[in-house]
Design an enzyme around this catalytic site. Structure first.
Site, PDB file in Angstrom:
ATOM      1  N   HIS A 175     -11.268 -12.889  46.333  1.00 49.71           N
ATOM      2  CA  HIS A 175     -10.218 -13.667  45.656  1.00 49.71           C
ATOM      3  C   HIS A 175      -8.843 -13.188  46.109  1.00 49.71           C
ATOM      4  CE1 HIS A 175     -13.579 -13.795  42.566  1.00 49.71           C
ATOM      5  NE2 HIS A 175     -13.325 -15.074  42.718  1.00 49.71           N
ATOM      6  N   GLN A 207     -18.698 -26.318  48.557  1.00 53.09           N
ATOM      7  CA  GLN A 207     -17.610 -26.656  47.633  1.00 53.09           C
ATOM      8  C   GLN A 207     -16.339 -27.024  48.402  1.00 53.09           C
ATOM      9  OE1 GLN A 207     -16.623 -24.347  43.927  1.00 53.09           O
ATOM     10  NE2 GLN A 207     -15.169 -23.375  45.280  1.00 53.09           N
ATOM     11  N   GLY A 259     -12.266 -20.537  49.411  1.00 59.66           N
ATOM     12  CA  GLY A 259     -12.991 -19.637  50.299  1.00 59.66           C
ATOM     13  C   GLY A 259     -14.139 -20.331  51.018  1.00 59.66           C
TER      14      GLY A 259
END
Ligand code: AMP
Length: 279
Positions: free
Chosen positions: A20, A149, A143
């Site tokens: 992250h 996704q 990411g």
């Protein structure tokens, strides 16, 4: 803030780690203002998934955001986010529920994680769309760790003319090659060792591809040398990096996707066959 400043959004579910942090730093490097959202989104979890158990570490997350240079942490409650106390998703045929949802096309969700998690990407697209509407970012950072996704979000942004630029960010791994994930916290040291098989399988497939093997069955079968009774393999798939179409044979546009459970913890990883970056 003057009108010409730009805003970067990093959507997360918290339990932040170095993966992250790399997204936050990418945003801080590119944008005047960086907003990190921390929201464990109920509509993307199935009834038997780990929504209740999902790690929630807001205080530590805020500190990571601060050190990485983020300007705002947006951590709404489910009620604030959805305007209803108990968000209920409609059934697959659109009946019931109390929410308007965004549904990606079937071709993008009938494989990989979408196959084993029905409705998951409806929840993801809906919450990301809502975050875009609330934060109004110029850039949003996602990411490659969750590459299905990422590709689905890129498709949604294009199809719905959403005025945001999606910035893909490379997978961050630990020193042994394990892709960092908030779910790694569930792994015992022994399970962590077993978890390394995923990355080893991808590396080995890439090595075989570089030697000239393009037959997908042959490449898939090389995985078994790395698996033992502690692994429950969910899929190994060879898909196009742009639209997730299944490949007849591996080529330079192919991404290999893998998912397996280790000790009940579901892990995912992926690798571009033609990418020379260290993985
Ligand atoms: P999550 O909190 O798991 O929903 O992830 C939030 C964002 O961080 C998503 O865009 C993920 O793809 C990204 N992310 C999570 N782990 C990693 C990683 N190891 N490397 C790069 N990005 C990651």
């Amino acid at each position: 803030m003057s009108g010409c400043q730009n805003v970067g959004l990093v959507p997360t579910m918290g339990a932040l780690h170095e993966g992250h942090r790399s997204l936050i730093e990418a945003s801080v490097g590119k944008c005047d203002t960086t907003v990190v959202s921390v929201f464990v989104n109920p509509t993307q979890f199935g009834p038997n998934e780990d929504f209740d158990k999902y790690p929630r570490t807001l205080e530590a997350d805020v500190e990571i955001c601060r050190v990485a240079g983020a300007d705002v942490v947006f951590a709404p409650s489910a009620e604030e986010m959805y305007n209803v106390p108990h968000p209920l998703t409609p059934s697959p045929v659109g009946a019931g529920g109390n929410l308007t949802m965004v549904m990606p096309p079937l071709d993008y969700v009938d494989k990989l994680c979408g196959k084993s998690r029905p409705g998951h990407f409806d929840g993801v697209c809906t919450v990301v769309n809502k975050l875009f509407n609330v934060v109004r970012p110029d850039y949003a950072f996602f990411g490659e760790k969750d590459r299905q996704q990422l590709i689905i979000i890129q498709k949604m942004v294009k199809d719905l003319n959403i005025p945001v630029e999606i910035v893909p960010c490379p997978i961050v791994r630990d020193a042994d090659g394990l892709a960092l994930s908030s779910r790694n916290k569930y792994l015992t040291p022994e399970q962590k060792t077993d978890a390394l098989a995923l990355n080893k399988i991808l590396h080995n497939i890439k090595m075989c591809y570089n030697k000239g093997i393009t037959d997908i069955k042959s490449l898939s079968e090389t995985a078994y040398a790395f698996l033992n009774e502690n692994h429950s393999l969910e899929y190994i798939e060879f898909l196009d990096k742009n639209d997730l179409e299944r490949k007849e044979a591996a080529d330079s546009d192919t991404v290999v996707f893998i998912a397996a459970k280790v000790g009940g913890v579901r892990l995912i990883d992926n690798m571009e066959l033609d990418c020379h970056a260290p993985a």
